[in-house]
Design a protein around this motif. Structure first.
Motif, mmCIF file in Angstrom:
data_model
loop_
_atom_site.group_PDB
_atom_site.id
_atom_site.type_symbol
_atom_site.label_atom_id
_atom_site.label_comp_id
_atom_site.label_asym_id
_atom_site.label_seq_id
_atom_site.Cartn_x
_atom_site.Cartn_y
_atom_site.Cartn_z
ATOM 1 N N GLN A 224 23.083 52.818 29.795
ATOM 2 C CA GLN A 224 24.575 52.257 29.255
ATOM 3 C C GLN A 224 24.988 51.351 30.244
ATOM 4 O OE1 GLN A 224 27.133 55.490 27.843
ATOM 5 N NE2 GLN A 224 25.325 56.387 26.867
ATOM 6 N N HIS A 225 25.396 50.068 29.963
ATOM 7 C CA HIS A 225 25.775 49.380 31.065
ATOM 8 C C HIS A 225 27.383 48.933 30.687
ATOM 9 C CE1 HIS A 225 21.663 48.087 32.140
ATOM 10 N NE2 HIS A 225 21.492 48.276 30.821
ATOM 11 N N TRP A 226 28.287 49.512 31.488
ATOM 12 C CA TRP A 226 29.478 49.436 31.302
ATOM 13 C C TRP A 226 30.481 48.422 32.358
ATOM 14 C CZ3 TRP A 226 32.110 52.533 27.641
ATOM 15 C CH2 TRP A 226 31.335 53.357 27.026
ATOM 16 N N LEU A 227 31.324 47.752 31.716
ATOM 17 C CA LEU A 227 32.199 46.574 32.519
ATOM 18 C C LEU A 227 33.633 46.810 32.037
ATOM 19 C CD1 LEU A 227 32.188 45.170 35.218
ATOM 20 C CD2 LEU A 227 31.604 43.384 33.596
ATOM 21 N N ASN A 228 34.647 46.847 32.644
ATOM 22 C CA ASN A 228 35.947 46.696 32.152
ATOM 23 C C ASN A 228 36.674 45.333 32.934
ATOM 24 O OD1 ASN A 228 37.596 47.615 34.411
ATOM 25 N ND2 ASN A 228 36.940 49.858 33.918
ATOM 26 N N GLU A 229 37.418 44.982 32.300
ATOM 27 C CA GLU A 229 38.178 44.060 32.927
ATOM 28 C C GLU A 229 38.684 44.121 34.341
ATOM 29 O OE1 GLU A 229 41.895 42.020 34.450
ATOM 30 O OE2 GLU A 229 42.071 43.954 33.405
ATOM 31 N N HIS A 230 39.105 45.351 35.020
ATOM 32 C CA HIS A 230 39.717 45.517 36.046
ATOM 33 C C HIS A 230 38.391 45.570 37.138
ATOM 34 C CE1 HIS A 230 43.726 46.106 34.852
ATOM 35 N NE2 HIS A 230 43.207 46.701 33.915
ATOM 36 N N GLU A 231 37.448 46.165 36.652
ATOM 37 C CA GLU A 231 36.158 46.141 37.621
ATOM 38 C C GLU A 231 35.633 44.636 37.708
ATOM 39 O OE1 GLU A 231 33.585 48.747 35.413
ATOM 40 O OE2 GLU A 231 34.739 50.587 36.210
ATOM 41 N N PHE A 232 35.652 43.912 36.614
ATOM 42 C CA PHE A 232 35.035 42.735 36.607
ATOM 43 C C PHE A 232 35.950 41.748 37.608
ATOM 44 C CE2 PHE A 232 34.865 38.301 35.282
ATOM 45 C CZ PHE A 232 33.618 37.959 35.300
ATOM 46 N N THR A 233 37.205 42.134 37.334
ATOM 47 C CA THR A 233 38.077 41.325 38.233
ATOM 48 C C THR A 233 37.954 41.385 39.689
ATOM 49 O OG1 THR A 233 39.885 41.028 36.467
ATOM 50 C CG2 THR A 233 40.300 40.362 39.026
ATOM 51 N N THR A 234 37.675 42.757 40.100
ATOM 52 C CA THR A 234 37.501 43.270 41.506
ATOM 53 C C THR A 234 36.254 42.808 42.144
ATOM 54 O OG1 THR A 234 39.114 45.252 41.085
ATOM 55 C CG2 THR A 234 37.268 45.179 42.846
ATOM 56 N N LYS A 235 35.193 42.753 41.171
ATOM 57 C CA LYS A 235 33.705 42.499 41.648
ATOM 58 C C LYS A 235 33.920 40.841 41.938
ATOM 59 C CE LYS A 235 29.168 42.311 40.184
ATOM 60 N NZ LYS A 235 28.184 42.648 39.186
ATOM 61 N N ASN A 236 34.456 40.169 41.253
ATOM 62 C CA ASN A 236 34.328 38.683 41.451
ATOM 63 C C ASN A 236 35.609 37.830 42.184
ATOM 64 O OD1 ASN A 236 32.100 37.894 39.715
ATOM 65 N ND2 ASN A 236 32.978 39.276 38.344
ATOM 66 N N THR A 237 36.423 38.767 42.749
ATOM 67 C CA THR A 237 37.306 38.079 43.631
ATOM 68 C C THR A 237 37.366 38.583 45.177
ATOM 69 O OG1 THR A 237 38.977 39.849 43.044
ATOM 70 C CG2 THR A 237 38.892 37.880 41.536
ATOM 71 N N LYS A 238 36.294 39.067 45.477
ATOM 72 C CA LYS A 238 36.277 39.639 46.866
ATOM 73 C C LYS A 238 36.191 38.435 47.559
ATOM 74 C CE LYS A 238 33.479 43.476 46.031
ATOM 75 N NZ LYS A 238 32.172 44.309 45.944
ATOM 76 N N GLY A 239 37.004 38.411 48.810
ATOM 77 C CA GLY A 239 37.305 37.567 49.809
ATOM 78 C C GLY A 239 38.270 36.362 49.103
ATOM 79 N N LEU A 240 38.821 36.685 48.220
ATOM 80 C CA LEU A 240 40.031 35.576 47.517
ATOM 81 C C LEU A 240 41.247 36.511 47.960
ATOM 82 C CD1 LEU A 240 38.213 34.500 44.449
ATOM 83 C CD2 LEU A 240 38.326 33.302 46.789
ATOM 84 N N THR A 241 42.544 35.595 47.884
ATOM 85 C CA THR A 241 43.695 35.952 47.964
ATOM 86 C C THR A 241 44.471 36.339 46.657
ATOM 87 O OG1 THR A 241 43.963 35.280 50.101
ATOM 88 C CG2 THR A 241 45.931 35.978 49.097
ATOM 89 N N SER A 242 44.643 37.514 46.229
ATOM 90 C CA SER A 242 45.403 37.596 45.002
ATOM 91 C C SER A 242 46.809 36.820 44.886
ATOM 92 C CB SER A 242 45.453 39.138 44.404
ATOM 93 O OG SER A 242 46.155 39.291 43.328
ATOM 94 N N ARG A 243 47.170 36.325 43.762
ATOM 95 C CA ARG A 243 48.601 35.965 43.784
ATOM 96 C C ARG A 243 49.057 36.680 42.558
ATOM 97 N NH1 ARG A 243 50.458 34.900 47.567
ATOM 98 N NH2 ARG A 243 52.088 33.671 46.588
ATOM 99 N N ASN A 244 48.451 38.030 41.985
ATOM 100 C CA ASN A 244 49.299 38.581 41.092
ATOM 101 C C ASN A 244 50.316 39.215 41.643
ATOM 102 O OD1 ASN A 244 46.276 38.159 40.310
ATOM 103 N ND2 ASN A 244 47.000 39.175 38.444
ATOM 104 N N GLY A 245 51.318 39.703 40.879
ATOM 105 C CA GLY A 245 52.522 40.335 41.209
ATOM 106 C C GLY A 245 52.354 42.038 41.092
ATOM 107 N N THR A 246 52.915 42.686 42.044
ATOM 108 C CA THR A 246 52.679 44.205 42.339
ATOM 109 C C THR A 246 51.165 44.648 42.419
ATOM 110 O OG1 THR A 246 52.762 44.684 39.932
ATOM 111 C CG2 THR A 246 54.992 44.422 41.078
#
Length: 146
Positions: free
Chosen positions: A124-146
């Motif tokens: 079973q290969h699972w992926l949710n939006e939050h895991e995907f975002t975390t995995k694909n934004t390493k080294g970047l600076t988030s501009r999301n609030g809170t």
């Protein structure tokens, strides 16, 4: 107070009436088996098996299982497990995909998302939006609030 919901609707195509009867029995057993983690059953979602009986006039002729949330939620982990049992028995080279939306009754930051799962007879290969975002934004600076 806000309420969170998981919404989904997907169908597993079955090959014939024999598989439909088999899956109907599997779901009936799961509906009677308690899930110690959630307090519900192992089939804590709505489902309908089409093709296990002669269809009424105008009813779908296809043979499939329709899985959907119960209006508020549903345990997609259990669906993946049941589908995997089916694939092992009837279609070892097959796969099944499912996706869902996680929503909130009020507009609240980071309360919306979703995900997907690919089920095979072996994995079973699972992926949710939050895991995907975390995995694909390493080294970047988030501009999301809170």
């Amino acid at each position: 107070m806000a309420n969170n919901y998981r919404q989904f609707s997907f169908a597993l195509k079955l090959a014939n009436k024999k598989e439909a009867v088999w899956f109907q029995k599997l779901l009936e057993k799961a509906s009677k088996r308690e899930d110690p983690e959630s307090g519900g059953t192992m089939a804590d979602f709505d489902w309908t098996v089409y093709g296990h009986v002669k269809p009424a006039e105008g009813a779908p002729q296809e043979t499939y299982v329709w899985f959907r949330d119960n209006g508020e939620s549903g345990n997609i982990d259990h669906i993946a497990d049941l589908v995997q049992i089916y694939l092992k028995k009837f279609c070892p080279k097959g796969y099944f995909t499912m996706s869902w939306a996680d929503i909130c009754s009020k507009h609240r930051i980071d309360e919306f998302g979703g995900g997907f799962c690919v089920v095979t007879a072996k994995k079973q290969h699972w992926l949710n939006e939050h895991e995907f975002t975390t995995k694909n934004t390493k080294g970047l600076t988030s501009r999301n609030g809170t």
